[in-house]
Design an enzyme around this catalytic site. Structure first.
Site, PDB file in Angstrom:
ATOM      1  N   GLU A 105       0.844  -1.206   0.000  1.00  0.00           N
ATOM      2  CA  GLU A 105       0.000   0.000   0.000  1.00  0.00           C
ATOM      3  C   GLU A 105       0.875   1.251   0.000  1.00  0.00           C
ATOM      4  O   GLU A 105       1.975   1.245   0.559  1.00  0.00           O
ATOM      5  CB  GLU A 105      -0.876   0.030   1.259  1.00  0.00           C
ATOM      6  CG  GLU A 105      -2.266  -0.578   1.078  1.00  0.00           C
ATOM      7  CD  GLU A 105      -3.222   0.345   0.315  1.00  0.00           C
ATOM      8  OE1 GLU A 105      -2.748   1.248  -0.392  1.00  0.00           O
ATOM      9  OE2 GLU A 105      -4.433   0.146   0.436  1.00  0.00           O
ATOM     10  N   ASP A 106       0.354   2.316  -0.583  1.00  0.00           N
ATOM     11  CA  ASP A 106       1.045   3.598  -0.508  1.00  0.00           C
ATOM     12  C   ASP A 106       0.751   4.288   0.825  1.00  0.00           C
ATOM     13  O   ASP A 106       1.654   4.792   1.488  1.00  0.00           O
ATOM     14  CB  ASP A 106       0.658   4.505  -1.690  1.00  0.00           C
ATOM     15  CG  ASP A 106      -0.854   4.607  -1.888  1.00  0.00           C
ATOM     16  OD1 ASP A 106      -1.609   3.862  -1.223  1.00  0.00           O
ATOM     17  OD2 ASP A 106      -1.284   5.438  -2.700  1.00  0.00           O
ATOM     18  N   ASP A 134      -5.120   5.337   5.592  1.00  0.00           N
ATOM     19  CA  ASP A 134      -5.728   6.545   6.160  1.00  0.00           C
ATOM     20  C   ASP A 134      -6.796   6.087   7.170  1.00  0.00           C
ATOM     21  O   ASP A 134      -6.462   5.738   8.302  1.00  0.00           O
ATOM     22  CB  ASP A 134      -6.295   7.344   4.978  1.00  0.00           C
ATOM     23  CG  ASP A 134      -6.878   8.681   5.357  1.00  0.00           C
ATOM     24  OD1 ASP A 134      -6.499   9.225   6.391  1.00  0.00           O
ATOM     25  OD2 ASP A 134      -7.729   9.200   4.611  1.00  0.00           O
ATOM     26  N   PHE A 158      -2.829  16.066   3.754  1.00  0.00           N
ATOM     27  CA  PHE A 158      -2.985  15.431   2.453  1.00  0.00           C
ATOM     28  C   PHE A 158      -1.655  15.502   1.705  1.00  0.00           C
ATOM     29  O   PHE A 158      -1.126  16.584   1.477  1.00  0.00           O
ATOM     30  CB  PHE A 158      -4.094  16.099   1.632  1.00  0.00           C
ATOM     31  CG  PHE A 158      -4.538  15.236   0.492  1.00  0.00           C
ATOM     32  CD1 PHE A 158      -5.503  14.264   0.683  1.00  0.00           C
ATOM     33  CD2 PHE A 158      -3.948  15.360  -0.762  1.00  0.00           C
ATOM     34  CE1 PHE A 158      -5.889  13.427  -0.353  1.00  0.00           C
ATOM     35  CE2 PHE A 158      -4.329  14.534  -1.804  1.00  0.00           C
ATOM     36  CZ  PHE A 158      -5.303  13.567  -1.599  1.00  0.00           C
ATOM     37  N   ASP A 215      -1.457  10.802  -5.513  1.00  0.00           N
ATOM     38  CA  ASP A 215      -1.973  11.860  -6.369  1.00  0.00           C
ATOM     39  C   ASP A 215      -2.974  12.760  -5.666  1.00  0.00           C
ATOM     40  O   ASP A 215      -3.534  12.417  -4.625  1.00  0.00           O
ATOM     41  CB  ASP A 215      -2.680  11.243  -7.583  1.00  0.00           C
ATOM     42  CG  ASP A 215      -4.073  10.698  -7.222  1.00  0.00           C
ATOM     43  OD1 ASP A 215      -4.167   9.933  -6.242  1.00  0.00           O
ATOM     44  OD2 ASP A 215      -5.050  11.058  -7.894  1.00  0.00           O
ATOM     45  N   ARG A 255       1.840  12.385  -9.215  1.00  0.00           N
ATOM     46  CA  ARG A 255       2.367  11.035  -8.951  1.00  0.00           C
ATOM     47  C   ARG A 255       3.853  10.928  -9.275  1.00  0.00           C
ATOM     48  O   ARG A 255       4.570  10.112  -8.711  1.00  0.00           O
ATOM     49  CB  ARG A 255       1.606   9.989  -9.774  1.00  0.00           C
ATOM     50  CG  ARG A 255       0.150   9.795  -9.393  1.00  0.00           C
ATOM     51  CD  ARG A 255      -0.400   8.541 -10.062  1.00  0.00           C
ATOM     52  NE  ARG A 255      -1.848   8.468 -10.086  1.00  0.00           N
ATOM     53  CZ  ARG A 255      -2.605   7.997  -9.090  1.00  0.00           C
ATOM     54  NH1 ARG A 255      -2.040   7.598  -7.975  1.00  0.00           N
ATOM     55  NH2 ARG A 255      -3.913   7.956  -9.192  1.00  0.00           N
TER      56      ARG A 255
HETATM   57  P1  IMP Z   1      -8.390   4.630   3.522  1.00  0.00           P
HETATM   58  O1  IMP Z   1      -9.102   5.811   4.110  1.00  0.00           O
HETATM   59  O2  IMP Z   1      -7.369   4.056   4.480  1.00  0.00           O
HETATM   60  O3  IMP Z   1      -9.355   3.602   3.021  1.00  0.00           O
HETATM   61  O4  IMP Z   1      -7.584   5.145   2.283  1.00  0.00           O
HETATM   62  C1  IMP Z   1      -8.209   5.315   1.067  1.00  0.00           C
HETATM   63  C2  IMP Z   1      -7.272   5.838   0.022  1.00  0.00           C
HETATM   64  O5  IMP Z   1      -7.345   7.253   0.054  1.00  0.00           O
HETATM   65  C3  IMP Z   1      -5.794   5.574   0.159  1.00  0.00           C
HETATM   66  O6  IMP Z   1      -5.393   4.295  -0.220  1.00  0.00           O
HETATM   67  C4  IMP Z   1      -5.254   6.625  -0.797  1.00  0.00           C
HETATM   68  O7  IMP Z   1      -5.396   6.213  -2.139  1.00  0.00           O
HETATM   69  C5  IMP Z   1      -6.189   7.771  -0.518  1.00  0.00           C
HETATM   70  N1  IMP Z   1      -5.541   8.719   0.386  1.00  0.00           N
HETATM   71  C6  IMP Z   1      -5.709   8.854   1.723  1.00  0.00           C
HETATM   72  N2  IMP Z   1      -4.954   9.852   2.202  1.00  0.00           N
HETATM   73  C7  IMP Z   1      -4.285  10.338   1.125  1.00  0.00           C
HETATM   74  C8  IMP Z   1      -3.307  11.386   0.967  1.00  0.00           C
HETATM   75  O8  IMP Z   1      -2.889  12.082   1.911  1.00  0.00           O
HETATM   76  N3  IMP Z   1      -2.854  11.591  -0.301  1.00  0.00           N
HETATM   77  C9  IMP Z   1      -3.266  10.857  -1.369  1.00  0.00           C
HETATM   78  N4  IMP Z   1      -4.157   9.874  -1.262  1.00  0.00           N
HETATM   79  C10 IMP Z   1      -4.662   9.617  -0.023  1.00  0.00           C
END
Ligand code: IMP
Length: 189
Positions: free
Chosen positions: A100-101, A104, A153, A160, A166
């Site tokens: 995973e990148d 959140d 963010f 992105d 990216r």
């Molecule tokens: P989740 O809230 O953990 O399900 O994350 C959902 C997705 O939101 C992540 O995998 C990222 O693709 C995107 N995301 C969350 N925070 C960021 C950020 O700070 N920058 C870019 N993408 C984000």
């Protein structure tokens, strides 16, 4: 358009490179000989991390990709995440490592773990370059974390904002006014 939004460097290319090497060493140690990991990269944000990680891992690996769509404003656990592109390779009896990148709220990873577990891998672990712990709404285990970061963010190194940034070799904080509103649904990663 968003190319002109203000950015503040959070993690330099050098810091990322060093940490990716450390993560690779940790991952190498955690899989015994003969148990080479099967890496599943979550599109699109994790591809650059995956590319650097596999080259730092000093062992054979296999790679696959999955793409999911997250509905950011929807707090219902069911239906919040949907599969956009499924894996090409089955997970049964494989030592699966999700790449995973960023984690959140944890909803995406929670969904992936639940979905992948049902495919009966031999083991199932996660590496995430970034971890925004304070945002978590569901508990998820992440075995390998690159950097724990605050609730900002971030873009670059695969991440992105509206498909921009990216390509940056570093990770930067996007100015608050450029931040994607949480209720902007849906978006693929
Ligand atoms: P989740 O809230 O953990 O399900 O994350 C959902 C997705 O939101 C992540 O995998 C990222 O693709 C995107 N995301 C969350 N925070 C960021 C950020 O700070 N920058 C870019 N993408 C984000």
């Amino acid at each position: 358009m968003s190319d002109r939004l203000p950015l503040k460097v959070l993690l330099t290319a050098g810091q990322i490179r060093d940490r990716v090497r450390e993560l690779a060493a940790d991952i190498n140690r955690s899989y015994p000989a003969g148990r080479d990991p099967h890496l599943v990269s979550v599109l699109k944000g994790s591809v650059i991390f995956l590319a650097d990680l596999v080259r730092a891992l000093d062992r054979p690996v296999t790679i696959d990709f999955v793409m999911v769509s997250s509905y950011r404003g929807d707090t219902r656990s069911s239906g919040r995440v949907t599969l956009v592109k499924d894996l090409d390779i089955g997970l049964t009896d494989r030592d699966v490592l999700i790449v995973e990148d960023i984690v959140d709220t944890g909803q995406t990873l929670w969904w992936l773990l639940d979905n992948f577990r049902a495919r009966q891998p031999r083991s199932l672990r996660t590496v995430s370059l970034l971890d925004k712990r304070s945002r978590r709404t569901v508990e998820v285990d992440i075995e390998h974390v690159g950097f724990a970061i605050e609730d900002r963010f971030v873009v670059g190194y695969g991440l992105d904002y509206a498909e921009q940034f990216r390509q940056l070799p570093y990770i930067a904080v996007l100015n608050q006014q450029g931040r994607q509103r949480r209720e902007d649904p849906p978006s693929t990663k």
